[in-house]
Design a protein around this motif. Sequence first.
Motif, PDB file in Angstrom:
ATOM      1  N   SER A   1     -41.041 -22.997  18.174  1.00 27.91           N
ATOM      2  CA  SER A   1     -41.106 -21.707  18.726  1.00 27.91           C
ATOM      3  C   SER A   1     -40.163 -20.716  17.729  1.00 27.91           C
ATOM      4  CB  SER A   1     -40.562 -21.527  20.194  1.00 27.91           C
ATOM      5  OG  SER A   1     -41.299 -22.322  20.996  1.00 27.91           O
ATOM      6  N   VAL A   2     -40.634 -19.487  18.026  1.00 26.75           N
ATOM      7  CA  VAL A   2     -40.117 -18.279  17.521  1.00 26.75           C
ATOM      8  C   VAL A   2     -39.379 -17.681  18.638  1.00 26.75           C
ATOM      9  CG1 VAL A   2     -40.045 -16.228  16.279  1.00 26.75           C
ATOM     10  CG2 VAL A   2     -41.682 -17.994  15.464  1.00 26.75           C
ATOM     11  N   VAL A   3     -37.885 -17.421  18.499  1.00 29.38           N
ATOM     12  CA  VAL A   3     -37.099 -17.312  19.601  1.00 29.38           C
ATOM     13  C   VAL A   3     -36.599 -15.849  19.301  1.00 29.38           C
ATOM     14  CG1 VAL A   3     -35.221 -17.794  21.358  1.00 29.38           C
ATOM     15  CG2 VAL A   3     -36.729 -19.451  20.141  1.00 29.38           C
ATOM     16  N   GLY A   4     -36.749 -14.909  20.219  1.00 26.74           N
ATOM     17  CA  GLY A   4     -36.246 -13.456  20.044  1.00 26.74           C
ATOM     18  C   GLY A   4     -34.753 -13.414  20.929  1.00 26.74           C
ATOM     19  N   THR A   5     -33.631 -13.353  20.123  1.00 29.47           N
ATOM     20  CA  THR A   5     -32.258 -13.171  21.121  1.00 29.47           C
ATOM     21  C   THR A   5     -31.926 -11.887  21.220  1.00 29.47           C
ATOM     22  OG1 THR A   5     -31.804 -15.272  20.043  1.00 29.47           O
ATOM     23  CG2 THR A   5     -29.887 -14.069  21.042  1.00 29.47           C
ATOM     24  N   PHE A   6     -31.692 -11.262  22.298  1.00 26.87           N
ATOM     25  CA  PHE A   6     -31.491  -9.897  22.542  1.00 26.87           C
ATOM     26  C   PHE A   6     -30.147  -9.778  23.199  1.00 26.87           C
ATOM     27  CE2 PHE A   6     -36.135 -10.517  22.111  1.00 26.87           C
ATOM     28  CZ  PHE A   6     -36.595  -9.094  21.725  1.00 26.87           C
ATOM     29  N   LEU A   7     -29.385  -8.834  22.555  1.00 29.59           N
ATOM     30  CA  LEU A   7     -28.090  -8.599  23.342  1.00 29.59           C
ATOM     31  C   LEU A   7     -27.787  -7.257  23.620  1.00 29.59           C
ATOM     32  CD1 LEU A   7     -25.115  -9.346  24.021  1.00 29.59           C
ATOM     33  CD2 LEU A   7     -24.654  -8.775  21.416  1.00 29.59           C
ATOM     34  N   CYS A   8     -27.371  -6.805  24.682  1.00 32.22           N
ATOM     35  CA  CYS A   8     -26.872  -5.573  25.008  1.00 32.22           C
ATOM     36  C   CYS A   8     -25.358  -5.881  25.600  1.00 32.22           C
ATOM     37  CB  CYS A   8     -27.494  -4.878  26.084  1.00 32.22           C
ATOM     38  SG  CYS A   8     -27.372  -3.131  26.252  1.00 32.22           S
ATOM     39  N   GLY A   9     -24.506  -5.682  24.581  1.00 30.97           N
ATOM     40  CA  GLY A   9     -23.169  -5.881  24.863  1.00 30.97           C
ATOM     41  C   GLY A   9     -22.365  -5.598  23.782  1.00 30.97           C
ATOM     42  N   PRO A  10     -21.017  -5.938  23.758  1.00 31.68           N
ATOM     43  CA  PRO A  10     -19.981  -5.738  22.688  1.00 31.68           C
ATOM     44  C   PRO A  10     -20.113  -6.160  21.500  1.00 31.68           C
ATOM     45  CG  PRO A  10     -19.196  -7.330  24.183  1.00 31.68           C
ATOM     46  CD  PRO A  10     -20.346  -6.966  24.889  1.00 31.68           C
ATOM     47  N   VAL A  11     -19.434  -5.741  20.373  1.00 24.84           N
ATOM     48  CA  VAL A  11     -19.727  -5.912  19.014  1.00 24.84           C
ATOM     49  C   VAL A  11     -19.334  -7.630  18.799  1.00 24.84           C
ATOM     50  CG1 VAL A  11     -18.937  -5.542  16.553  1.00 24.84           C
ATOM     51  CG2 VAL A  11     -19.651  -3.748  18.362  1.00 24.84           C
ATOM     52  N   VAL A  12     -18.163  -7.768  19.626  1.00 24.87           N
ATOM     53  CA  VAL A  12     -17.519  -9.212  19.313  1.00 24.87           C
ATOM     54  C   VAL A  12     -18.567 -10.274  19.662  1.00 24.87           C
ATOM     55  CG1 VAL A  12     -15.817 -10.663  20.122  1.00 24.87           C
ATOM     56  CG2 VAL A  12     -15.259  -8.433  19.659  1.00 24.87           C
TER      57      VAL A  12
END
Length: 673
Positions: free
Chosen positions: A633-644
């Motif tokens: 599969s092609v997996v999209g990893t999405f983050l809403c959070g700190p730079v670290v």
Amino acid sequence: MDRHNRVAVYPNMAQNCLKKKASPQFLCVEPKSQSKKGLPHSKGVGKGILTHSTNTNDYLLPEEMQFYGLYFLGKTLTTDLNWVEFEQVHCIKTTGNGLKTSSGGWRKSFKMGNWIINHGLTYFILVVWMAINIFIFVWFYFLYDLGDQFFYTRHLLGSALAWARAPAAVLNFNCLLILLPVCRNLLSLVRGSFVCCGRTMRKQLDKNISFHKLVAYMIGLMTAVHIIAHLLNVERYYNSWHGENDTLSMALSRLNDSGNTTYLNPIRSTTTTPNLLVFTTIAGITGVIITLAFILMITSSMEVIRRSYFEVFWFTHHLFIVFFAGLVIHGAGRIVRSQTNANPPYNITFCKDHIEDWGKETMCPVPQFAGGFPQTWMWVIGPMVLYVCERLLRFIRYIQAVKYRKIVIRPSKVLELQLVKNGFKMDVGQYVFLNCPAISQLEWHPFTMTSAPEEDFFSVHIRSVGDWTQKLISIVEQLPEGAQGPKMGVDGPFGTASEDVFDYEVAMLVGAGIGVTPFASILKSIWYKFKDSNPELRTRKIYFYWLCRETHAFEWFADLLQVLEREMEERGMGDFLTYKLFLTGWDQSHATHVMVHADADTDVVTGLKQKTNYGRPNWDNEFEQVCKENPTSVVGTFLCGPVVLATVLSKKCVKYTDVDPRKTKFYFNKENF
């Protein structure tokens, strides 16, 4: 006490511990008195039981387990706080101190192919941008360093001439670019309207603020070089007028005509000093003004000021109006001049050594000079018009009426606003800018929408951080029951990385604290799509991770997760959504409370069937699980959070992306405002 579920410390004997024959729940932990850099590794780690020390001071309490990077899943078997006992304990790999796991073996940490898949286009764009900057610099440097029309100017100023003009050309190019990344409506148009803007290209649009900052740094660097070179030029002009250089320099400085228009040296009298030249000429005054404006904008954009004193950042950033106005006028001073009659029959080689023949010989007419035509306005006029249109559209949206549907004060000082606006259409994960005139007429703040496109309203969750949000929450708290809130201006919606979540067949959603807001919108939309049996839903698996420091934060959206949990079970799609909640901060009283209610069917914190995890995720384990369950599969990893956290996840996406096109690939996406 059941020793097969006991978690304790085996002091000073880690290696011996690994050699013991034990049942399949064995884990070895070093005591706090030992080195905290991790354990010796062998195939036995994570595959047996712990024996215990006779010294109870060596046991790890929950808050100490957090330091080591431990988090626990499962039920507690005793309330004796000298023991911390759980059915399963996981070790996680942390960036600094902590424990490491051996599950799945170690993979190669960096592959060029993986890096190209995730970051190739980004760095290609940066290389092209840098190449254009270098080309412009080199081209104009040699133009002023070798051009015959600048021969006498170079004699007067030396190499500082080219070092002043080449950065000026680079400045023009970057001032053309600096406004484009903050034209949000333009970016939304490109993102949503053009078929040619594919997923990989849309990822670049999500990095608009990063590119905006990069361009600003280039402007800062070129400004510094430009200023230093011109300060040297002013000094050379002054010395040449006073005859402190050679005879040719003095002759060039004293050139004059009846209209005083064909001169070379801008210092035209003995009373003119370098300071007077800087603060009385158009080029000098505008140069000082735009430099001060730029310094204020750059310094107020630092993270510490922007987060703690957003108003300072907001107001000083609007000095860009002064900056661009000064920039357009700056070139009108025409302080750097070139020879207008340098073409044949003029013979520079002969004339430079025969000053007495100027105007007498055909090949040596008196040199005449003129300032170059101002060009900066031609570079910046297009972006300036686009930005003016952007602000006009923002004003039109501002005057449109916005009504409150519901106002809720959530735990942890989080304000939920449900708003209604005619003609408002949104997509999952988008954000809006809010303006409250009762607080400030000029300040606009971005907030991700937590509602779904299928709902007849849009909502935002606002956490109390900074003066503006604190004032808004204070105003709302003083409202009478059922009253409308203060007047609110809404600009948007604008696209973000989360818009693309349904373009992936598998999605990993990672939210930290209030950063869960875009994923609340996504999860709600999923619920509606299942409810309506939407055939266009191509996503077949979602992994949701939510990290919070305090238990109250989970109350924001626990009810939504409960509805989704029930909906998936009823439809026989329990595997569609895998969610894990991580509590990264707790105290002894909370640990005791968890122990007492360990046998409950639902989690004591959230009320969900999925139990809360304590500590931070082991991202290696999580990515390995996703790879195992989705091998092609092609997996999209999405983050809403700190730079670290963004840095960690970005590296994991590179690490676990397989260069084989038939196998799992991870694409990292981060929310940016």
